[in-house]
Design a protein around this motif. Structure first.
Motif, PDB file in Angstrom:
ATOM      1  N   HIS A  62       4.562   5.410   2.021  1.00  9.86           N
ATOM      2  CA  HIS A  62       4.268   5.243   3.311  1.00  9.86           C
ATOM      3  C   HIS A  62       3.537   3.812   3.628  1.00  9.86           C
ATOM      4  CE1 HIS A  62       3.970   9.974   3.918  1.00  9.86           C
ATOM      5  NE2 HIS A  62       5.064   9.417   3.604  1.00  9.86           N
ATOM      6  N   GLY A  63       3.955   3.407   4.847  1.00 12.02           N
ATOM      7  CA  GLY A  63       3.147   1.998   5.212  1.00 12.02           C
ATOM      8  C   GLY A  63       2.683   2.274   6.703  1.00 12.02           C
ATOM      9  N   ALA A  64       1.560   1.765   6.746  1.00 15.16           N
ATOM     10  CA  ALA A  64       0.941   1.831   8.231  1.00 15.16           C
ATOM     11  C   ALA A  64       0.951   0.186   8.768  1.00 15.16           C
ATOM     12  CB  ALA A  64      -0.767   1.978   7.974  1.00 15.16           C
ATOM     13  N   MET A  65       1.556   0.090  10.061  1.00 15.96           N
ATOM     14  CA  MET A  65       1.498  -1.001  10.672  1.00 15.96           C
ATOM     15  C   MET A  65       0.817  -0.896  11.678  1.00 15.96           C
ATOM     16  SD  MET A  65       4.943  -2.730  12.637  1.00 15.96           S
ATOM     17  CE  MET A  65       5.151  -4.415  12.555  1.00 15.96           C
ATOM     18  N   LYS A  66      -0.284  -2.039  12.016  1.00 13.37           N
ATOM     19  CA  LYS A  66      -1.053  -2.006  13.145  1.00 13.37           C
ATOM     20  C   LYS A  66      -0.060  -2.486  14.454  1.00 13.37           C
ATOM     21  CE  LYS A  66      -2.636  -6.778  12.032  1.00 13.37           C
ATOM     22  NZ  LYS A  66      -2.348  -7.598  13.259  1.00 13.37           N
ATOM     23  N   PRO A  67      -0.612  -2.417  15.649  1.00 14.58           N
ATOM     24  CA  PRO A  67      -0.088  -2.814  16.690  1.00 14.58           C
ATOM     25  C   PRO A  67       0.240  -4.397  16.622  1.00 14.58           C
ATOM     26  CG  PRO A  67      -1.889  -1.149  17.316  1.00 14.58           C
ATOM     27  CD  PRO A  67      -1.863  -1.630  15.978  1.00 14.58           C
ATOM     28  N   ILE A  68       1.322  -4.973  17.051  1.00 13.28           N
ATOM     29  CA  ILE A  68       1.810  -6.267  16.960  1.00 13.28           C
ATOM     30  C   ILE A  68       0.661  -7.001  17.771  1.00 13.28           C
ATOM     31  CG2 ILE A  68       3.313  -8.074  18.115  1.00 13.28           C
ATOM     32  CD1 ILE A  68       5.398  -5.948  17.954  1.00 13.28           C
TER      33      ILE A  68
ATOM     34  N   GLN B 224      -2.133  -4.124  -4.730  1.00 10.46           N
ATOM     35  CA  GLN B 224      -1.534  -3.771  -6.125  1.00 10.46           C
ATOM     36  C   GLN B 224      -2.539  -3.560  -6.863  1.00 10.46           C
ATOM     37  OE1 GLN B 224       0.800  -6.742  -8.149  1.00 10.46           O
ATOM     38  NE2 GLN B 224       1.166  -5.457  -9.865  1.00 10.46           N
ATOM     39  N   SER B 225      -3.583  -4.330  -7.033  1.00 10.89           N
ATOM     40  CA  SER B 225      -4.738  -4.273  -8.161  1.00 10.89           C
ATOM     41  C   SER B 225      -5.342  -2.722  -7.849  1.00 10.89           C
ATOM     42  CB  SER B 225      -5.812  -5.196  -7.767  1.00 10.89           C
ATOM     43  OG  SER B 225      -6.397  -5.672  -9.067  1.00 10.89           O
ATOM     44  N   VAL B 226      -5.557  -2.386  -6.719  1.00  6.01           N
ATOM     45  CA  VAL B 226      -6.252  -1.294  -6.601  1.00  6.01           C
ATOM     46  C   VAL B 226      -5.486   0.033  -6.749  1.00  6.01           C
ATOM     47  CG1 VAL B 226      -7.490   0.369  -4.726  1.00  6.01           C
ATOM     48  CG2 VAL B 226      -8.011  -2.132  -5.025  1.00  6.01           C
ATOM     49  N   LEU B 227      -4.299  -0.065  -6.344  1.00  2.00           N
ATOM     50  CA  LEU B 227      -3.468   1.140  -6.317  1.00  2.00           C
ATOM     51  C   LEU B 227      -2.979   1.313  -7.888  1.00  2.00           C
ATOM     52  CD1 LEU B 227      -2.101   2.896  -4.133  1.00  2.00           C
ATOM     53  CD2 LEU B 227      -0.072   2.320  -5.463  1.00  2.00           C
ATOM     54  N   SER B 228      -3.008  -0.015  -8.754  1.00  2.00           N
ATOM     55  CA  SER B 228      -2.658   0.340 -10.209  1.00  2.00           C
ATOM     56  C   SER B 228      -3.984   0.912 -10.876  1.00  2.00           C
ATOM     57  CB  SER B 228      -2.463  -1.091 -10.722  1.00  2.00           C
ATOM     58  OG  SER B 228      -3.539  -1.826 -10.803  1.00  2.00           O
ATOM     59  N   ILE B 229      -5.242   1.458 -10.367  1.00  2.00           N
ATOM     60  CA  ILE B 229      -6.132   1.987 -11.141  1.00  2.00           C
ATOM     61  C   ILE B 229      -5.689   3.429 -11.195  1.00  2.00           C
ATOM     62  CG2 ILE B 229      -8.610   2.871 -10.899  1.00  2.00           C
ATOM     63  CD1 ILE B 229      -9.065   0.681  -9.051  1.00  2.00           C
ATOM     64  N   ASN B 230      -6.029   4.079 -12.360  1.00  2.00           N
ATOM     65  CA  ASN B 230      -5.562   5.560 -12.547  1.00  2.00           C
ATOM     66  C   ASN B 230      -5.900   6.505 -11.579  1.00  2.00           C
ATOM     67  OD1 ASN B 230      -5.909   3.811 -15.107  1.00  2.00           O
ATOM     68  ND2 ASN B 230      -5.528   5.376 -16.291  1.00  2.00           N
ATOM     69  N   ALA B 231      -4.946   7.221 -11.310  1.00  2.00           N
ATOM     70  CA  ALA B 231      -5.090   8.170 -10.193  1.00  2.00           C
ATOM     71  C   ALA B 231      -5.188   7.846  -8.598  1.00  2.00           C
ATOM     72  CB  ALA B 231      -6.308   9.266 -10.390  1.00  2.00           C
ATOM     73  N   PHE B 232      -5.112   6.462  -8.418  1.00  2.00           N
ATOM     74  CA  PHE B 232      -5.078   5.936  -7.197  1.00  2.00           C
ATOM     75  C   PHE B 232      -3.709   5.916  -6.580  1.00  2.00           C
ATOM     76  CE2 PHE B 232      -8.867   3.988  -5.706  1.00  2.00           C
ATOM     77  CZ  PHE B 232      -9.860   4.388  -6.803  1.00  2.00           C
ATOM     78  N   LYS B 233      -3.699   6.713  -5.304  1.00  2.00           N
ATOM     79  CA  LYS B 233      -2.578   7.007  -4.436  1.00  2.00           C
ATOM     80  C   LYS B 233      -2.442   6.283  -3.172  1.00  2.00           C
ATOM     81  CE  LYS B 233       0.228   9.375  -6.261  1.00  2.00           C
ATOM     82  NZ  LYS B 233       1.406   9.209  -7.231  1.00  2.00           N
ATOM     83  N   GLY B 234      -3.362   5.574  -2.765  1.00  2.00           N
ATOM     84  CA  GLY B 234      -3.358   5.001  -1.408  1.00  2.00           C
ATOM     85  C   GLY B 234      -4.323   3.640  -1.351  1.00  2.00           C
TER      86      GLY B 234
ATOM     87  N   ILE C 163       1.441   6.546  -1.678  1.00  2.00           N
ATOM     88  CA  ILE C 163       2.428   6.798  -2.342  1.00  2.00           C
ATOM     89  C   ILE C 163       2.445   8.522  -2.308  1.00  2.00           C
ATOM     90  CG2 ILE C 163       3.579   6.839  -4.832  1.00  2.00           C
ATOM     91  CD1 ILE C 163       3.620   4.453  -3.548  1.00  2.00           C
ATOM     92  N   GLY C 164       3.462   9.103  -2.000  1.00  2.00           N
ATOM     93  CA  GLY C 164       3.402  10.866  -2.050  1.00  2.00           C
ATOM     94  C   GLY C 164       2.404  10.938  -0.932  1.00  2.00           C
ATOM     95  N   LEU C 165       1.535  11.975  -1.367  1.00  3.98           N
ATOM     96  CA  LEU C 165       0.499  12.397  -0.512  1.00  3.98           C
ATOM     97  C   LEU C 165      -0.413  11.490   0.132  1.00  3.98           C
ATOM     98  CD1 LEU C 165      -0.351  16.009  -2.164  1.00  3.98           C
ATOM     99  CD2 LEU C 165       1.175  15.390   0.118  1.00  3.98           C
ATOM    100  N   GLY C 166      -0.706  10.506  -1.048  1.00  5.42           N
ATOM    101  CA  GLY C 166      -1.538   9.393  -0.576  1.00  5.42           C
ATOM    102  C   GLY C 166      -3.157   9.811  -0.327  1.00  5.42           C
ATOM    103  N   PHE C 167      -3.669   9.338   0.764  1.00  2.00           N
ATOM    104  CA  PHE C 167      -4.909   9.694   1.216  1.00  2.00           C
ATOM    105  C   PHE C 167      -5.137  11.040   1.407  1.00  2.00           C
ATOM    106  CE2 PHE C 167      -4.988   5.238   2.084  1.00  2.00           C
ATOM    107  CZ  PHE C 167      -6.441   4.916   1.826  1.00  2.00           C
TER     108      PHE C 167
ATOM    109  N   ASP D 172       4.236   1.529  -8.875  1.00  2.00           N
ATOM    110  CA  ASP D 172       3.638   1.847  -7.862  1.00  2.00           C
ATOM    111  C   ASP D 172       2.769   0.888  -7.255  1.00  2.00           C
ATOM    112  OD1 ASP D 172       1.791   2.515  -9.730  1.00  2.00           O
ATOM    113  OD2 ASP D 172       1.496   4.483  -9.005  1.00  2.00           O
ATOM    114  N   GLY D 173       1.965   0.274  -8.135  1.00  5.79           N
ATOM    115  CA  GLY D 173       1.269  -0.764  -7.640  1.00  5.79           C
ATOM    116  C   GLY D 173       1.910  -2.025  -7.081  1.00  5.79           C
ATOM    117  N   LYS D 174       2.954  -2.321  -7.847  1.00  2.43           N
ATOM    118  CA  LYS D 174       3.666  -3.540  -7.477  1.00  2.43           C
ATOM    119  C   LYS D 174       4.483  -2.992  -5.911  1.00  2.43           C
ATOM    120  CE  LYS D 174       5.439  -5.101 -11.711  1.00  2.43           C
ATOM    121  NZ  LYS D 174       6.582  -5.454 -12.684  1.00  2.43           N
ATOM    122  N   ILE D 175       5.049  -1.985  -5.728  1.00  6.16           N
ATOM    123  CA  ILE D 175       5.470  -1.425  -4.409  1.00  6.16           C
ATOM    124  C   ILE D 175       4.310  -1.594  -3.372  1.00  6.16           C
ATOM    125  CG2 ILE D 175       6.063   0.569  -3.032  1.00  6.16           C
ATOM    126  CD1 ILE D 175       7.714   1.292  -5.501  1.00  6.16           C
TER     127      ILE D 175
END
Lengths: 390, 390, 390, 390
Positions: free
Chosen positions: A309-315, B247-257, A260-264, A242-245
């Motif tokens: 999910h990915g968030a894109m800012k306005p161009i 990557q670095s932050v999302l790879s912390i345990n339990a981080f989802k966003g 990832i998933g529910l995220g924030f 998930d970190g690599k993604i």
């Protein structure tokens, strides 16, 4: 697998070399071109998308429709290169020519790499930055991701990238039978959205932004289905998939967030509402009741669909100008217009899909070997059986 | 720089080797211990935090208070190891002993690596998974990040990790004079939050969760100040520094966003509201009016503070049990309790700070060299001058 | 810096992408073409060298004669591709066509990758192996090495690759004033050898081998001058620069050995005869009396010329046939002839020079930064001053 | 797999973290200790070898005699650390203490990293260099290589490192039945040599060197048996396994040359004498008549034993002094004596064996997967069957 990309927005071509692809994979240009075409679609794209219908050439690593194991060269030519040979040529030019043709850019656009890139690499002509920092580069990332999808499809792993939000319009999350079905529905939408009503509102929002000389961003989702348990690993932080993604998606031009998933949302819920209960049946082995964690636990896939999910800012390129300063004259100005898209979110969904596909395919080969498709298939089937009988 | 970490939650010690640190950097155990202590604080931590006051030992690469350029070994001992020597020992044990001491775990907890890790690595005793997947590992990541902060501090780059939200309580974003000032305020809060009123509510929310046998997550922010323009690069997608941080932050345990600057919010705004206008003065060179993009454009730092948000889901370990299935008996059960924290968000802010610090320091050395602190300082000062006069 | 190469011997083109080259480096196709031409010269080369005069195209990363910092695409077209489009095309072909055009290869040549590659990647047509394992690939390695030399030349670091032995003929080690002078002399020799008398004997040995349907190998030397003290590092085994050079040189097709300085001879001498005594003068700082260790101590350069030897076995393709076995019929046969060079050692000297150049340039940028040529120059000059005054 | 090592010669300990080892591998300290003991043996070793009997501690990644998949921490304590705590401690010391205890070294030894390392890392006390550049580091490389051998032994791949030459004494290449038999014979020799007569002469040569205050080097050979066809790959130069082995071996302290198979000798022979003819039998599949190429074609293993030679120069530390210059006083002196070995070649054979073992095991896992021993075994057996039936 590993890859490098190269190429400028108005240079002769974009190039990628992909190293480490297994042999015996059926692969044709068409497999990649269909994704390039998907990237070029989308309500609200500017003029350039019309002139250039991107086509890939496969110049190494594939023979008679199958990969050989050797590095694969992918080339996408820029169709209007002939108009740019002087401006963008590799050859030195005389000083007179320079005045005439260089189209030197000294006015940095807020929100672009222009100014930082110029300072970092000491460029007085910021064209030397923006030609590479341009989102044109995502074309080859889509090509590389398409190749990854061809690998994944061999194991029935399916992906779909689609649009959840544009500006202040939010699509309803409708049920869908399969990722293929979702893909079909969203492909038919001009804004790559599953909710028809929202699609119309999104188009209106794009029109509205355009009329006001403004731009809007949005949120895309990538779903992958049939992903086996255990891609990625918890044993070292930099092997968490998930970190690599997250890196891969956030490195797409204009992306500012990834979940990832529910995220924030998960951060605001109770533990008892966030996790996915475990069930078991002899037929299917271990499964989950829900998929709130988006297919990941401990940096590994858990057998549920991967949801990103990915968030894109306005161009940042704007009709409605922002304040900036010329790097030569040091005079303030209002930022220039280089192109005319007012919303690139539908295309970005395709790019995000490619980014996720690459990471999944790479993790897949890490786990199941990487020399030939047949060896990989054997390893994979052995593993599926073990996992089911665990 | 590169590093590897090792160690289990109840093993003898956690270890990290950090390779590529410049020579002549003043470094003492205390520089690291203070961050280890920060990680151990926080309202709502369980019993274990009390018994173990983590202390680092520096076992190579530093002599008489200065780095030599050689790899640095950091060790944090687990204080209760003596009770675990049989259960966690590296030596083979007899079958009788096995029955007696093994504390075999066959009941996977939803939301943990337990089940996926066991299937991936073929473990019938899931202790072999959870001992490594445990958040105990973040201890050495904090140690490594502390080392990175020592490097950054030499160039006056300051970081602070603090808490924005816990459960449904949201802190107000109060103004602060400097990152040091922010650090001071949040350090004084039991939940590492700048907003005193919110702090109290957060503590109440934690108490509430605990009483209900539930857990809550939250959102942390890391801010870094005095970061020069041009760390990271736009020239290749995997060199974008915001992507690496993700990557670095999302790879912390339990981080989802993870978000940079406005993040997901930016996706819902207009282009004219999102970007940071450029100004210029002879004294300071190019600067920005605002910092909506969180210090990044084109994958590079732009001279504004780096602002990163991370979303942590509630800790999966629960009093309030979730449904799961024993991997041996295949009988359903309600998930067991391994530990008793009900909220780890304040600690996670320190871990996220460490993760961001590492990426910044690494990018810094990529740009300014990595052999000796004096060489780096010269390169840095030359560059700052150029950037100011650009 | 990093690079990937791609391309088959009879495919449309060879491609390299080089990532991480500093900006502001003056670079033209001619800088690379001159080395490609050097590689194609050499007594005893076969027919193919005549038809193809290799020319590089720079398709990204360079604008108006200067690098921009973006990835550089180098392409060398295969001139006879038009005759191979059916045999080597990426598109699928019908079964009839397959019979007609495929030039399927089922007879593995001893000494080639043919058999092992076919088994590894499950190819029944070994053309899928030999097209990539061919020494044709060294063309782009020379191109990439030429780029590295352009970097090194900016700092007056000069390289020369030349021939010490061919078959049983050994050149005398004559004195030379500078690497440039050596380069000039060996460039004038048809076998790239500094000793005219030996040159004639080498040519005779090549003729002799050819007449007997045999092939011969030899030993090449690469010398690099003006290399500063301290490239590479002793702190971790995989950062030792002599080790990296060893990998790089041994990975050239047909190379079976590599030495630094006295190499194997050093193993047979006494300690008092092998090491290089240290002297000092205020003007030049620390220097050495001799250069037995070939410019390396502790995996780092020591300021003396870098001296590397590589041993090339005779080209395995043979008129004088060796026993082998057809992989389809399992019938023994005597190995087929794919091409007609009987000695490739003079060309291999150019390839080895390129390999060493890459490693030196990469280590140089590791030490002195990698963003812009001006920043690097400043770092370098500061360091030279310090080293002299140490 | 990947690993980092750390630790100084007179620091508290040497440490390695090995990441990526499959789970379910039986592993005990004894498996590693036996190789550490082999490294410490050898005629002509100095006093230190007597005081320190190296013992490894496994501090993570192994539980009850089996690997878990988590990173493995290996620690070897330095037995005389208690005498060095002040001199080598990580803590700052006062200036008075500094004078008293520092044992500052300002006299660089020719042939060591001392001077180059001091200039590179700006050390005025060269102890900061030599403590890490010391061959003491090879202890953990042997530990890591021992771990690799445990993996290889699971697949019956056997290695032996032994001595071919010491000084001007050359062993006869006697026939041996198996690598295990060779190992047994050479283990019994005080100079790790298969030829008893030569052994005696080598010991005499070592005595002779010692008496004359000189040192001698030599040549070691590593043989690996039962290596399958197809480890490594020809598809990209940096994936050639012989190249990787070359780097690994040449990066051992004092090594100046490396050869595969006939090596430099091959350069002097005819093509018809160098290559290994191919045979076939239904029972064994494809095989070779000879093994002149040392088990490699096209950067891949070809099923024959892997044969690697390494050349070690005489140890630079000398009784018979060489000229050098004090870096503080700039006064010439004759180089000091730090230790008293006059020949380390027998130990170096063990280190080279470890270096080759690591590269083979790593390439093995690249090809056959890396999660669990059982999965790897299945892949391997499938592949062996295919290769035999190819």
């Amino acid at each position: 697998m590993r890859f490098l990309t190269a190429g400028e927005s108005h240079g002769p071509q974009l190039t990628a070399i992909v190293e480490g692809v297994p042999s015996q994979l059926p692969l044709q240009a068409e497999d990649i071109n269909k994704h390039l075409a998907r990237r070029q679609k989308g309500y609200g794209r500017g003029r350039r998308m019309q002139i250039e219908k991107d086509q890939v050439q496969i110049l190494s690593g594939v023979r008679h429709g199958r990969t050989t194991g050797a590095p694969i060269t992918l080339v996408v030519e820029n169709k209007d290169w002939t108009h740019w040979t002087k401006i963008m040529g590799a050859e030195p030019i005389s000083e007179e020519e320079e005045q005439e043709v260089k189209r030197k850019i000294t006015r940095p656009r807020p929100g672009h790499a222009d100014l930082n890139g110029a300072i970092k690499y000491r460029h007085r002509d910021m064209r030397n930055v923006l030609e590479r920092s341009s989102a044109r580069e995502t074309t080859v990332r889509v090509a590389v991701g398409a190749l990854a999808q061809v690998i994944l499809e061999q194991f029935n792993i399916r992906l779909a990238g689609h649009v959840l939000e544009i500006g202040d319009v939010k699509a309803e999350q409708l049920p869908f039978e399969s990722v293929d079905a979702l893909q079909e529905v969203t492909e038919a939408s001009e804004v790559r959205c599953m909710d028809n009503e929202a699609s119309e509102k999104m188009k209106a929002a794009i029109d509205d932004a355009k009329q006001n000389g403004d731009s809007i961003g949005g949120i895309v989702e990538v779903i992958a289905e049939n992903v086996p348990i255990g891609l990625g690993s918890f044993v070292h932080y930099d092997r968490k998939l998930d970190g690599k993604i997250a890196q891969s998606v956030l490195s797409i031009n204009a992306f500012k967030g990834v979940e990832i998933g529910l995220g924030f949302e998960a951060a605001r819920m109770k533990g008892s509402e966030v996790h996915d209960e475990i069930t078991y049946s002899e037929e299917n082995g271990f499964q989950r009741r829900t998929n709130r964690l988006g297919g990941f636990e401990g940096g590994m896939t858990n057998g549920m669909p991967v949801v990103v999910h990915g968030a894109m800012k306005p161009i940042p390129t704007l009709y409605k100008p922002l304040q900036s300063v010329d790097i030569d004259s040091k005079e303030p100005f209002t930022a220039s217009i280089e192109r005319s898209d007012s919303c690139a979110v539908p295309a970005a969904a395709v790019v995000a899909e490619a980014a996720v596909a690459w990471e999944l395919a790479d993790a897949f080969l890490d786990k199941f070997g990487a020399d030939t498709m047949e060896d990989i298939r054997q390893s994979y089937e052995n593993y599926l059986k073990e996992a089911r009988e665990f």
